[in-house]
Design a protein around this motif. Structure first.
Motif, PDB file in Angstrom:
ATOM      1  N   MET A 267      -3.910  28.053  24.533  1.00 14.02           N
ATOM      2  CA  MET A 267      -3.064  27.323  25.490  1.00 14.02           C
ATOM      3  C   MET A 267      -3.890  26.582  26.528  1.00 14.02           C
ATOM      4  O   MET A 267      -3.509  25.494  26.974  1.00 14.02           O
ATOM      5  N   LYS A 268      -5.003  27.151  26.901  1.00 13.22           N
ATOM      6  CA  LYS A 268      -5.874  26.496  27.888  1.00 13.22           C
ATOM      7  C   LYS A 268      -6.496  25.211  27.343  1.00 13.22           C
ATOM      8  O   LYS A 268      -6.972  24.387  28.111  1.00 13.22           O
ATOM      9  N   LEU A 269      -6.477  25.035  26.026  1.00 15.54           N
ATOM     10  CA  LEU A 269      -7.029  23.841  25.397  1.00 15.54           C
ATOM     11  C   LEU A 269      -6.019  22.708  25.253  1.00 15.54           C
ATOM     12  O   LEU A 269      -6.381  21.596  24.872  1.00 15.54           O
ATOM     13  N   VAL A 270      -4.743  22.982  25.548  1.00  9.13           N
ATOM     14  CA  VAL A 270      -3.685  21.997  25.345  1.00  9.13           C
ATOM     15  C   VAL A 270      -3.499  21.143  26.599  1.00  9.13           C
ATOM     16  O   VAL A 270      -3.362  21.676  27.700  1.00  9.13           O
ATOM     17  N   ASN A 271      -3.503  19.814  26.412  1.00  6.68           N
ATOM     18  CA  ASN A 271      -3.186  18.912  27.512  1.00  6.68           C
ATOM     19  C   ASN A 271      -1.773  19.197  28.005  1.00  6.68           C
ATOM     20  O   ASN A 271      -0.890  19.520  27.189  1.00  6.68           O
ATOM     21  N   PRO A 272      -1.508  19.068  29.313  1.00  4.70           N
ATOM     22  CA  PRO A 272      -0.132  19.223  29.803  1.00  4.70           C
ATOM     23  C   PRO A 272       0.818  18.294  29.046  1.00  4.70           C
ATOM     24  O   PRO A 272       0.539  17.102  28.899  1.00  4.70           O
ATOM     25  N   GLY A 273       1.895  18.863  28.528  1.00  2.00           N
ATOM     26  CA  GLY A 273       2.859  18.101  27.737  1.00  2.00           C
ATOM     27  C   GLY A 273       2.526  18.076  26.263  1.00  2.00           C
ATOM     28  O   GLY A 273       3.273  17.513  25.466  1.00  2.00           O
ATOM     29  N   GLY A 274       1.407  18.707  25.887  1.00  3.57           N
ATOM     30  CA  GLY A 274       1.001  18.746  24.494  1.00  3.57           C
ATOM     31  C   GLY A 274       1.710  19.843  23.713  1.00  3.57           C
ATOM     32  O   GLY A 274       2.585  20.543  24.231  1.00  3.57           O
ATOM     33  N   PHE A 275       1.294  19.998  22.463  1.00 10.23           N
ATOM     34  CA  PHE A 275       1.946  20.941  21.568  1.00 10.23           C
ATOM     35  C   PHE A 275       0.946  21.964  21.029  1.00 10.23           C
ATOM     36  O   PHE A 275      -0.231  21.668  20.867  1.00 10.23           O
ATOM     37  N   MET A 276       1.466  23.128  20.754  1.00 11.81           N
ATOM     38  CA  MET A 276       0.667  24.181  20.133  1.00 11.81           C
ATOM     39  C   MET A 276       1.505  24.838  19.044  1.00 11.81           C
ATOM     40  O   MET A 276       2.670  25.173  19.266  1.00 11.81           O
ATOM     41  N   LEU A 277       0.908  24.981  17.880  1.00 16.56           N
ATOM     42  CA  LEU A 277       1.528  25.727  16.791  1.00 16.56           C
ATOM     43  C   LEU A 277       0.756  27.032  16.673  1.00 16.56           C
ATOM     44  O   LEU A 277      -0.460  27.023  16.488  1.00 16.56           O
ATOM     45  N   THR A 278       1.445  28.142  16.846  1.00 19.37           N
ATOM     46  CA  THR A 278       0.800  29.447  16.728  1.00 19.37           C
ATOM     47  C   THR A 278       1.479  30.243  15.630  1.00 19.37           C
ATOM     48  O   THR A 278       2.697  30.160  15.448  1.00 19.37           O
ATOM     49  N   CYS A 279       0.675  30.994  14.893  1.00 17.19           N
ATOM     50  CA  CYS A 279       1.183  31.644  13.684  1.00 17.19           C
ATOM     51  C   CYS A 279       0.751  33.105  13.606  1.00 17.19           C
ATOM     52  O   CYS A 279      -0.234  33.516  14.210  1.00 17.19           O
ATOM     53  N   THR A 280       1.507  33.857  12.827  1.00 13.36           N
ATOM     54  CA  THR A 280       1.098  35.194  12.424  1.00 13.36           C
ATOM     55  C   THR A 280       1.424  35.372  10.949  1.00 13.36           C
ATOM     56  O   THR A 280       2.453  34.890  10.469  1.00 13.36           O
ATOM     57  N   CYS A 281       0.521  36.046  10.250  1.00  8.95           N
ATOM     58  CA  CYS A 281       0.768  36.381   8.848  1.00  8.95           C
ATOM     59  C   CYS A 281       0.783  37.904   8.689  1.00  8.95           C
ATOM     60  O   CYS A 281       0.523  38.422   7.614  1.00  8.95           O
TER      61      CYS A 281
END
Length: 107
Positions: free
Chosen positions: A36-50
């Motif tokens: 999350m600290k790498l995401v520009n404000p207003g950007g998107f993050m896809l996080t997953c679990t398998c």
């Protein structure tokens, strides 16, 4: 440091069993906080679990929320998805329900 408009966080299986959930929880929180600290404000993050243990515990969104507090970022869940139709969940084998992906907007 570098910032990105889109960050994908797709770690390997961190909770191979239900007994490893607590240890995995801390790993998911840490990795998602860093992402999350790498995401520009207003950007998107896809996080997953398998990890079936995580998906079936319904705790993944709580891990993500804890990560957002530590990262000091506001998040909105855009969507939560699971395995595609070509990867069916067998009713007599609940462990086949193990994939979860959460798309976030990070403010």
């Amino acid at each position: 440091g570098y910032k990105y408009d889109i960050v994908i966080c797709d770690p390997p299986k961190l909770a191979p069993t239900r007994s490893s959930l607590e240890k995995a929880k801390n790993k998911y929180i840490k990795i998602n906080t860093l992402a999350m600290k790498l995401v520009n404000p207003g950007g998107f993050m896809l996080t997953c679990t398998c990890s079936a243990a995580v998906t079936q515990s319904n705790e993944f969104s709580k891990y993500i929320y804890e990560a957002s507090k530590l990262a000091k970022r506001d998040i909105t869940i855009i969507s939560t998805s699971h395995a595609a139709s070509d990867h069916p969940i067998h009713i007599s084998y609940p462990e086949s329900n193990y994939l979860t992906a959460v798309l976030l907007r990070v403010i």
